[in-house]
Enzyme design. Structure first.
Site, short mmCIF file in Angstrom:
data_model
loop_
_atom_site.label_atom_id
_atom_site.label_comp_id
_atom_site.label_asym_id
_atom_site.label_seq_id
_atom_site.Cartn_x
_atom_site.Cartn_y
_atom_site.Cartn_z
N TRP A 60 -0.39 0.10 -3.87
CA TRP A 60 0.28 -0.97 -4.64
C TRP A 60 1.19 -1.72 -3.67
O TRP A 60 2.25 -1.24 -3.29
CB TRP A 60 1.09 -0.35 -5.78
CG TRP A 60 1.82 -1.31 -6.67
CD1 TRP A 60 2.88 -2.10 -6.32
CD2 TRP A 60 1.57 -1.55 -8.06
NE1 TRP A 60 3.30 -2.82 -7.41
CE2 TRP A 60 2.52 -2.50 -8.49
CE3 TRP A 60 0.66 -1.05 -8.97
CZ2 TRP A 60 2.59 -2.96 -9.81
CZ3 TRP A 60 0.72 -1.51 -10.28
CH2 TRP A 60 1.66 -2.46 -10.69
N ASP A 61 0.77 -2.90 -3.29
CA ASP A 61 1.48 -3.68 -2.28
C ASP A 61 2.39 -4.71 -2.94
O ASP A 61 2.25 -5.01 -4.14
CB ASP A 61 0.43 -4.38 -1.39
CG ASP A 61 0.95 -4.71 0.00
OD1 ASP A 61 2.17 -4.60 0.23
OD2 ASP A 61 0.13 -5.10 0.85
N MET A 62 3.30 -5.28 -2.17
CA MET A 62 4.21 -6.32 -2.67
C MET A 62 4.76 -7.01 -1.43
O MET A 62 5.52 -6.41 -0.68
CB MET A 62 5.31 -5.63 -3.45
CG MET A 62 6.18 -6.45 -4.36
SD MET A 62 6.97 -7.86 -3.70
CE MET A 62 8.29 -8.04 -4.87
N ASN A 63 4.34 -8.26 -1.21
CA ASN A 63 4.54 -8.86 0.10
C ASN A 63 5.53 -10.01 0.16
O ASN A 63 5.41 -10.87 1.03
CB ASN A 63 3.19 -9.31 0.66
CG ASN A 63 2.37 -8.13 1.12
OD1 ASN A 63 2.80 -7.38 1.98
ND2 ASN A 63 1.21 -7.95 0.53
N ARG A 113 4.60 -15.66 1.99
CA ARG A 113 3.21 -15.30 2.31
C ARG A 113 2.25 -16.02 1.35
O ARG A 113 1.36 -15.43 0.79
CB ARG A 113 2.99 -13.80 2.24
CG ARG A 113 1.84 -13.33 3.12
CD ARG A 113 1.33 -11.96 2.76
NE ARG A 113 0.32 -11.52 3.70
CZ ARG A 113 -0.59 -10.58 3.45
NH1 ARG A 113 -0.63 -10.00 2.27
NH2 ARG A 113 -1.46 -10.24 4.35
N ASP A 165 -8.77 -2.10 1.19
CA ASP A 165 -7.53 -2.87 1.22
C ASP A 165 -7.78 -4.29 0.73
O ASP A 165 -8.77 -4.57 0.04
CB ASP A 165 -6.94 -2.81 2.65
CG ASP A 165 -5.41 -2.90 2.66
OD1 ASP A 165 -4.88 -4.00 2.45
OD2 ASP A 165 -4.76 -1.86 2.89
N ASP A 166 -6.93 -5.19 1.08
CA ASP A 166 -6.91 -6.58 0.60
C ASP A 166 -8.28 -7.25 0.78
O ASP A 166 -9.00 -6.96 1.74
CB ASP A 166 -5.86 -7.31 1.44
CG ASP A 166 -5.39 -8.59 0.80
OD1 ASP A 166 -6.00 -9.02 -0.19
OD2 ASP A 166 -4.41 -9.16 1.31
N ASP A 177 4.08 -1.70 8.59
CA ASP A 177 2.87 -2.37 9.06
C ASP A 177 2.69 -2.20 10.56
O ASP A 177 1.68 -2.62 11.12
CB ASP A 177 2.92 -3.87 8.72
CG ASP A 177 2.49 -4.12 7.29
OD1 ASP A 177 2.04 -3.18 6.63
OD2 ASP A 177 2.61 -5.27 6.83
N CYS A 194 3.80 0.22 -1.26
CA CYS A 194 3.86 -0.48 0.03
C CYS A 194 4.54 -1.81 -0.26
O CYS A 194 4.38 -2.37 -1.35
CB CYS A 194 2.43 -0.69 0.51
SG CYS A 194 2.23 -1.84 1.88
C1 DGJ Z 1 0.68 -5.67 3.78
C2 DGJ Z 1 0.45 -4.20 3.95
O1 DGJ Z 1 1.59 -3.58 4.42
C3 DGJ Z 1 -0.77 -4.00 4.83
O2 DGJ Z 1 -0.96 -2.64 5.08
C4 DGJ Z 1 -1.96 -4.61 4.17
O3 DGJ Z 1 -2.25 -3.92 2.98
C5 DGJ Z 1 -1.70 -6.07 3.89
N1 DGJ Z 1 -0.47 -6.28 3.19
C6 DGJ Z 1 -2.83 -6.67 3.10
O4 DGJ Z 1 -2.59 -7.98 2.78
#
Ligand code: DGJ
Length: 716
Positions: free
Chosen positions: A476-479, A442, A365-366, A539, A517
């Protein structure tokens, strides 16, 4: 046999295994909806709804100046409409400078199969699908709307898009372009929406619309965990197992809006599509705009019946062809076990135990790239941090292979940290509104995916990382949410850029399992599922909270799409402790994974988990793709069942026990006249189907946070 039959009128009969949708051209040339409910006889050619000839003179606008005309657009059941000619219900299209729009039938065209739309994801996959274009024209405005319906007869789903063409001499500006407009032949409905927030996605909210109207929308630039784009219109008496309901969803990941409005004369209008707020799309003469695909299904068999149709549609017609009905691996994800703090050695130490527990892949992960030690920096710098991972991802891949594990990789390609080499080199690649400094979410900005050079960079850079790492899987995340938009209509252009990037990266790499994600389930939608067959649902990994989230998602999405990991106890988000058996039973009705530090398990916990994962792997085709039933349970229990022709697995998860509570029997509604073996832990019963339908007594005293798994096998 044809799934779309056209008879004189013209009348269009769109048929699925369970439903009929009947359209006809009305007396003034408008497209009317005659029926959308249970399947009609093949011979029907409408009209089938009697006009009872009520006197409807109060507050109505008749169509046209003919004093003898009694036709009013405001009272017709329509499949497309706008404002200005007597229909005052929510419109499907609005064009700047055109307060009056009037679309009337000018032609139709029937083709085999489902048609792809340029730049937008869509459904395909059933050999009996057909696509019907019905063209409606407003010659005064110089605009043509092609309503494009596609049947998915086996799933019981019908989709539609709107293609809007400027056929005039002057440019026009679209201010609204709905994918769906339908006047359902039902009144006083309920609506089930799926609402929540980060850590609390997809909570079902059931509201009685009565004579009112409801708007379900997102303005965040994403399909959104606060108000999911899918919803269900249902009868007041509809339950999981009985009654009528209509499912709606969009193959779209951006801001959306669906309105459900009671109409005066006993129908309910549903309008759905890109959110018109902030939407604006110029069309030069000759240009065309295509909306996202809207999905709808009707069930007369309650909410479970509807979900089963939608599940089949997602499994067979939405997820990438390579992953249709293909079992998903059990992954060990490093996030909650290590966060940003790991080295190759520490990962391998954890992975070694995870492999013994049955994991098939490490998902890193990250934190593996740039100078990222927390979430303040380095997004965009997709070069491996050799201090943490000496020898890079290639070396990690090699050492994992020795353990029999594959490598998966987390990336957040849409984002860029202001503290990154990428941002310092290309500050103009981040989304920025003119003359304003951009806002962080973030600690990050988003890349401007409307720029071709940014898309090209991402396709090249991400592709290179994946190839070098020999990644089998990508998270593939996007926060963050979209802010600081440079122009009207930007949000939709961003989505088009995203779809192009995803298609160019993963199209040539179909073997990679893409899990999307967005801070958990902020972008859990059908469009993302066309690129990657599963989504990190939330999460929140607390099993109690997760059961609610997963149950909410199950209304619209099959278990195969919902990634659900077992995490540590006490849980990192809620602090709640739960036994391993309960945590396992909460995850095992979806795509099971591990999200805990396996080196911290006691020997007894490790043995228990290894046996449970082995059982999951032996039953995963059924658990991920079986026919899914949400069972009614009045006693603080979450019961779900996955069935196939030979039997079923039932998860009986007791969340909260009240003293003196009588436990209801466990009914198995699909059991037929065969005998069944019912295995509950060590106990084995032989029961006839009739006894299962009546209900298996639930054994033992209930305890909070315990779970029983019933394995039911038909005896041949
Ligand atoms: C948000 C994701 O939903 C988490 O599972 C994790 O991958 C974090 N980002 C990592 O920054």
């Amino acid at each position: 046999m044809s799934s779309i039959v056209i008879t004189a009128g013209p009348v269009f009969h769109l048929r699925t295994a369970t439903a009929s949708l009947l359209l006809r051209v009305g007396e003034e040339g408008h497209l009317e909806l005659d029926w959308f409910a249970d399947r009609l006889p093949d011979t029907v050619s409408g009209p089938i709804r009697a006009d009872v000839g009520e006197d409807r003179t109060g507050l109505r606008v008749n169509y046209g100046a003919d004093a003898s005309s009694s036709y009013s657009l405001g009272e017709a059941a329509l499949a497309w409409s706008s404002l200005g000619k007597g229909d005052f219900r929510p419109p499907g299209i609005q064009v700047a400078g055109h307060p009056v729009l009037d679309f009337r039938y000018t032609g139709h065209h029937l083709q085999p199969g489902a048609l792809a739309a340029t730049g937008l994801p869509g459904a395909d996959g059933e050999s009996t699908s057909q696509t019907l274009d019905i063209t409606l024209t407003d010659p005064v405005a110089g605009i043509e709307c092609v309503l494009r319906w596609t049947t998915f007869p086996d799933s019981g789903v019908i989709t539609r898009r709107t293609l809007i063409r400027n056929t005039g001499q002057l440019p026009v500006v679209l201010e609204q372009a709905a994918s769906q407009l339908i006047d359902l032949p039902v009144a006083d409905t309920h609506v089930l929406t799926f609402d929540g927030s980060w850590l609390d996605e997809a909570q079902p909210t059931r509201l009685a619309v009565g004579k009112s109207q409801l708007v379900n929308e997102s303005m965040t630039g994403s399909s959104c965990s606060e108000h999911h784009p899918g919803l269900i219109v249902l009868g007041a008496d509809t339950t999981q197992s009985q009654g009528w309901c209509y499912g709606f969803n969009l193959v779209y990941s951006g801001s959306h809006r669906t309105s459900v409005a009671h109409s005066r004369w006993g129908s309910t209008r549903v309008v759905s599509g890109i959110n018109p707020t902030g939407f604006c799309w110029p069309l030069a003469p000759g240009e065309e705009f295509c909306t996202p695909e809207a999905v709808t299904a009707f069930s007369a068999d309650g909410l479970n019946g509807l979900s089963q149709q939608l599940h089949r549609f997602v499994n067979d017609c939405i997820v990438p062809a390579r992953w249709r009905r293909r079992a998903r691996p059990v992954v060990f994800n490093s996030w909650e076990s290590n966060y940003f703090d790991f080295t190759t050695d520490s990962l391998i130490a954890s992975a070694r135990v995870a492999a013994r527990l049955g994991a098939e892949m490490l998902v890193l992960d990250d934190g593996w790239f740039g100078a990222r030690h927390d979430d303040h920096s380095s997004l965009g710098d997709w070069q491996v941090n050799e201090r943490k991972l000496p020898g890079g991802l290639t070396e990690l891949h090699r050492r994992l292979a020795e353990l029999g594990l594959e490598l998966g990789l987390w990336l957040e390609p849409e984002a860029v940290s202001p503290d990154s080499e990428l941002y310092r080199a290309h500050p103009d690649w981040a989304i920025t509104a003119p003359h304003r400094s951009p806002s962080l979410g973030r600690h990050e900005l988003l890349l401007d995916l409307t720029q071709a050079q940014v898309r090209d960079y991402l396709v090249g850079q991400v592709g290179q990382v994946l190839d070098e790492a020999q990644a089998s899987y990508v998270k593939w995340d996007m926060n963050r949410l979209l802010s600081d938009l440079p122009s009207d209509g930007y949000q939709h252009r961003y989505q088009l850029g995203l779809y192009e990037v995803l298609g160019r990266i993963f199209g040539p790499r179909p073997e990679i399992l893409l899990e999307t994600c967005s801070s958990g389930g902020n972008r859990f939608d059908l469009a993302m599922l066309t690129f990657g067959p599963q989504i990190w649902a939330s999460d929140c990994t607390d099993p109690v909270q997760r059961l609610d989230i997963q149950r909410g998602l199950s209304y619209l999405y099959p278990a195969s799409t919902v990634s659900a990991h077992i995490s540590a106890s006490p849980n990192h988000q809620t602090g709640r402790s739960a036994p391993m058996a309960f945590r396992f039973a909460a995850s095992a009705s979806c795509v099971l994974g591990l999200e805990l530090d396996p080196t911290e398990l006691s020997q007894a916990e490790a043995d228990e988990l290894a046996a449970a994962v082995a059982w999951y792997k032996s039953r995963r085709e059924l658990l991920q793709f079986g026919t899914y039933y949400r069972m009614e349970a009045a006693d603080g229990t979450d019961i779900a069942c996955c069935a196939d022709d030979d039997g079923a697995v039932i998860f009986d998860r007791v969340v909260q026990v009240c003293p003196q509570q009588v436990r209801s029997a466990l009914t198995v509604p699909y059991a037929d006249e065969r005998w069944y073996e019912v295995r509950i832990g060590q106990q084995v019963l032989q029961l006839p189907g009739a006894a299962l339908r009546r209900g298996v007594p639930r054994t033992g005293r209930a305890r909070s946070l315990t779970a029983l798994i019933y394995e039911i096998t038909a005896v041949r």
